[in-house]
Write a protein that holds these residues in place. Structure first.
Motif, PDB file in Angstrom:
ATOM      1  N   PRO A   8       0.960  -1.196  -0.012  1.00  0.00           N
ATOM      2  CA  PRO A   8       0.033  -0.019   0.007  1.00  0.00           C
ATOM      3  C   PRO A   8       0.690   1.264   0.008  1.00  0.00           C
ATOM      4  O   PRO A   8       0.466   2.235  -0.555  1.00  0.00           O
ATOM      5  CB  PRO A   8      -0.704  -0.090   1.191  1.00  0.00           C
ATOM      6  N   ILE A   9       2.095   1.057   0.805  1.00  0.00           N
ATOM      7  CA  ILE A   9       2.984   2.432   0.619  1.00  0.00           C
ATOM      8  C   ILE A   9       3.383   2.599  -0.828  1.00  0.00           C
ATOM      9  O   ILE A   9       3.445   3.757  -1.176  1.00  0.00           O
ATOM     10  CB  ILE A   9       4.169   2.236   1.940  1.00  0.00           C
ATOM     11  N   VAL A  10       3.918   1.874  -1.631  1.00  0.00           N
ATOM     12  CA  VAL A  10       4.209   1.824  -2.880  1.00  0.00           C
ATOM     13  C   VAL A  10       3.234   2.338  -3.942  1.00  0.00           C
ATOM     14  O   VAL A  10       3.471   3.322  -4.540  1.00  0.00           O
ATOM     15  CB  VAL A  10       5.100   0.544  -3.264  1.00  0.00           C
ATOM     16  N   GLU A  11       2.212   1.436  -3.659  1.00  0.00           N
ATOM     17  CA  GLU A  11       0.839   2.358  -4.302  1.00  0.00           C
ATOM     18  C   GLU A  11       0.729   3.862  -4.308  1.00  0.00           C
ATOM     19  O   GLU A  11       0.387   4.350  -5.258  1.00  0.00           O
ATOM     20  CB  GLU A  11      -0.409   1.439  -4.242  1.00  0.00           C
ATOM     21  N   GLU A  14       3.430   6.031  -5.810  1.00  0.00           N
ATOM     22  CA  GLU A  14       3.243   6.097  -7.295  1.00  0.00           C
ATOM     23  C   GLU A  14       2.110   6.951  -7.738  1.00  0.00           C
ATOM     24  O   GLU A  14       2.186   7.822  -8.453  1.00  0.00           O
ATOM     25  CB  GLU A  14       3.088   4.528  -7.762  1.00  0.00           C
ATOM     26  N   ARG A  15       0.805   6.912  -6.821  1.00  0.00           N
ATOM     27  CA  ARG A  15      -0.094   7.892  -7.093  1.00  0.00           C
ATOM     28  C   ARG A  15       0.327   9.339  -6.926  1.00  0.00           C
ATOM     29  O   ARG A  15       0.082  10.294  -7.577  1.00  0.00           O
ATOM     30  CB  ARG A  15      -1.199   7.441  -6.123  1.00  0.00           C
ATOM     31  N   GLU A  16       1.111   9.417  -5.752  1.00  0.00           N
ATOM     32  CA  GLU A  16       1.492  10.896  -5.458  1.00  0.00           C
ATOM     33  C   GLU A  16       2.668  11.375  -6.361  1.00  0.00           C
ATOM     34  O   GLU A  16       3.099  12.569  -6.101  1.00  0.00           O
ATOM     35  CB  GLU A  16       1.855  11.009  -3.995  1.00  0.00           C
ATOM     36  N   GLY A  17       3.319  10.415  -7.200  1.00  0.00           N
ATOM     37  CA  GLY A  17       4.384  10.877  -8.131  1.00  0.00           C
ATOM     38  C   GLY A  17       5.716  10.773  -7.445  1.00  0.00           C
ATOM     39  O   GLY A  17       6.692  11.315  -7.961  1.00  0.00           O
ATOM     40  N   TYR A  18       5.727  10.264  -6.337  1.00  0.00           N
ATOM     41  CA  TYR A  18       7.081  10.044  -5.731  1.00  0.00           C
ATOM     42  C   TYR A  18       7.982   8.999  -6.414  1.00  0.00           C
ATOM     43  O   TYR A  18       9.322   8.903  -6.512  1.00  0.00           O
ATOM     44  CB  TYR A  18       6.994   9.437  -4.330  1.00  0.00           C
ATOM     45  N   ILE A  19       7.067   7.925  -6.806  1.00  0.00           N
ATOM     46  CA  ILE A  19       7.642   6.903  -7.592  1.00  0.00           C
ATOM     47  C   ILE A  19       7.176   7.187  -9.097  1.00  0.00           C
ATOM     48  O   ILE A  19       6.101   6.605  -9.239  1.00  0.00           O
ATOM     49  CB  ILE A  19       7.366   5.388  -6.959  1.00  0.00           C
ATOM     50  N   LYS A  20       8.248   7.112  -9.919  1.00  0.00           N
ATOM     51  CA  LYS A  20       7.813   7.159 -11.503  1.00  0.00           C
ATOM     52  C   LYS A  20       8.444   6.171 -12.181  1.00  0.00           C
ATOM     53  O   LYS A  20       8.390   5.888 -13.284  1.00  0.00           O
ATOM     54  CB  LYS A  20       8.305   8.583 -12.032  1.00  0.00           C
ATOM     55  N   ALA A  27      12.160  -2.572  -6.189  1.00  0.00           N
ATOM     56  CA  ALA A  27      13.384  -2.623  -5.128  1.00  0.00           C
ATOM     57  C   ALA A  27      12.528  -2.304  -3.766  1.00  0.00           C
ATOM     58  O   ALA A  27      12.786  -3.132  -2.781  1.00  0.00           O
ATOM     59  CB  ALA A  27      14.407  -1.578  -5.363  1.00  0.00           C
ATOM     60  N   LEU A  28      11.756  -1.273  -3.566  1.00  0.00           N
ATOM     61  CA  LEU A  28      11.115  -1.155  -2.204  1.00  0.00           C
ATOM     62  C   LEU A  28      10.404  -2.410  -1.671  1.00  0.00           C
ATOM     63  O   LEU A  28      10.310  -2.698  -0.481  1.00  0.00           O
ATOM     64  CB  LEU A  28      10.406   0.257  -2.357  1.00  0.00           C
ATOM     65  N   LEU A  29       9.592  -2.845  -2.809  1.00  0.00           N
ATOM     66  CA  LEU A  29       8.937  -4.035  -2.373  1.00  0.00           C
ATOM     67  C   LEU A  29       9.786  -5.482  -1.882  1.00  0.00           C
ATOM     68  O   LEU A  29       9.018  -6.167  -1.290  1.00  0.00           O
ATOM     69  CB  LEU A  29       8.075  -4.475  -3.446  1.00  0.00           C
ATOM     70  N   LYS A  30      10.923  -5.402  -2.382  1.00  0.00           N
ATOM     71  CA  LYS A  30      11.816  -6.575  -1.831  1.00  0.00           C
ATOM     72  C   LYS A  30      12.562  -6.426  -0.583  1.00  0.00           C
ATOM     73  O   LYS A  30      13.007  -7.569   0.025  1.00  0.00           O
ATOM     74  CB  LYS A  30      12.914  -6.800  -3.016  1.00  0.00           C
ATOM     75  N   TYR A  46       6.867   0.160   8.695  1.00  0.00           N
ATOM     76  CA  TYR A  46       6.258   0.380   7.633  1.00  0.00           C
ATOM     77  C   TYR A  46       5.290   1.591   7.618  1.00  0.00           C
ATOM     78  O   TYR A  46       4.275   1.775   6.921  1.00  0.00           O
ATOM     79  CB  TYR A  46       5.517  -0.901   6.960  1.00  0.00           C
ATOM     80  N   ILE A  47       5.768   2.540   8.403  1.00  0.00           N
ATOM     81  CA  ILE A  47       5.222   3.860   8.525  1.00  0.00           C
ATOM     82  C   ILE A  47       5.902   4.816   7.385  1.00  0.00           C
ATOM     83  O   ILE A  47       7.474   4.777   7.827  1.00  0.00           O
ATOM     84  CB  ILE A  47       4.541   4.459   9.571  1.00  0.00           C
TER      85      ILE A  47
END
Length: 211
Positions: A8-11, A14-20, A27-30, A46-47
């Motif tokens: 949920p953090i990565v998602e 991505e929505r907020e544009g920090y991850i493009k 990598a973050l998910l692993k 995980y906060i």
């Protein structure tokens, strides 16, 4: 292995544009962030916030790690220098992106943090990360030049030795400033240094001869 708490953090990032970049998300998910924080703070791993790791240092917020990795435009096989190992978490994320053919050299000035980070990185199998205890503001000449360099503490300017150890065409990301800091992306093109301000940030102070 996917860390389900990170999904949920990565998602959101991505929505907020920090991850493009998909590579940053993967990598973050692993990387298990809970392994890099003190045991008493693992419920907060995980906060998306900085957390204390002792000695006046912090593990960066997840969005900041994502933002810096994206700005660096990391590629498989890159040799990367990190100044400020801290917990070792950021180095692990970078190591995932550059892959087994890449290398992360990370420097930490506090011996206990360097030792702890190295132990966790080894336990998790990050054999492409080299932890060095020393003054990161001087870089690490024996393995220079570097495709990418990033600094996880803020100084009044980018240390000259780091710019010298950056490859032509290389990129460097660093928080610059004292009371008010900006995240600066520097690209080295021959004798030209092209700088871009990525916005306001807050990091611990960069300490060292060139800090």
């Amino acid at each position: 292995m996917i860390i389900k708490e990170m999904i949920p953090i990565v998602e959101r990032l991505e929505r907020e544009g920090y991850i493009k970049d998909k590579k940053v998300a993967e990598a973050l998910l692993k990387v298990p962030r809970d392994k890099f924080v003190p045991e008493e703070l693992r419920d907060y791993a995980y906060i998306d916030t900085p957390l204390s790791i002792g000695y006046g240092q912090t593990i960066s917020a997840i969005h900041m790690v994502a933002m810096m990795c994206g700005a660096l435009d990391l590629k498989e096989g890159h040799r990367v220098l990190e100044v400020g190992t801290g917990s070792g978490y950021h180095a692990a994320v970078v190591a995932e992106i550059v892959g087994k053919n890449g290398q992360v050299i990370t420097i930490e000035r506090i011996p206990k943090l360097a030792e702890r980070a190295e132990n966790v990185l080894r336990e998790l199998g990050y054999d492409n990360v080299i932890v060095i205890c020393g003054d990161g503001t001087l870089g690490y000449e024996p393995l220079a030049p570097y495709d990418r360099i990033y600094i996880t503490a803020a100084g009044p300017d980018i240390p000259k030795p780091l710019i010298e150890q950056l490859k032509d065409g290389g990129k460097l990301v660093a928080p610059v400033g004292q009371y008010f800091q900006n995240l600066i992306l520097l690209e080295k093109k021959g004798n030209k240094l092209i700088k871009k301000n990525l916005g306001e940030v807050a990091f611990v102070p960069l300490i060292g001869k060139e800090g």
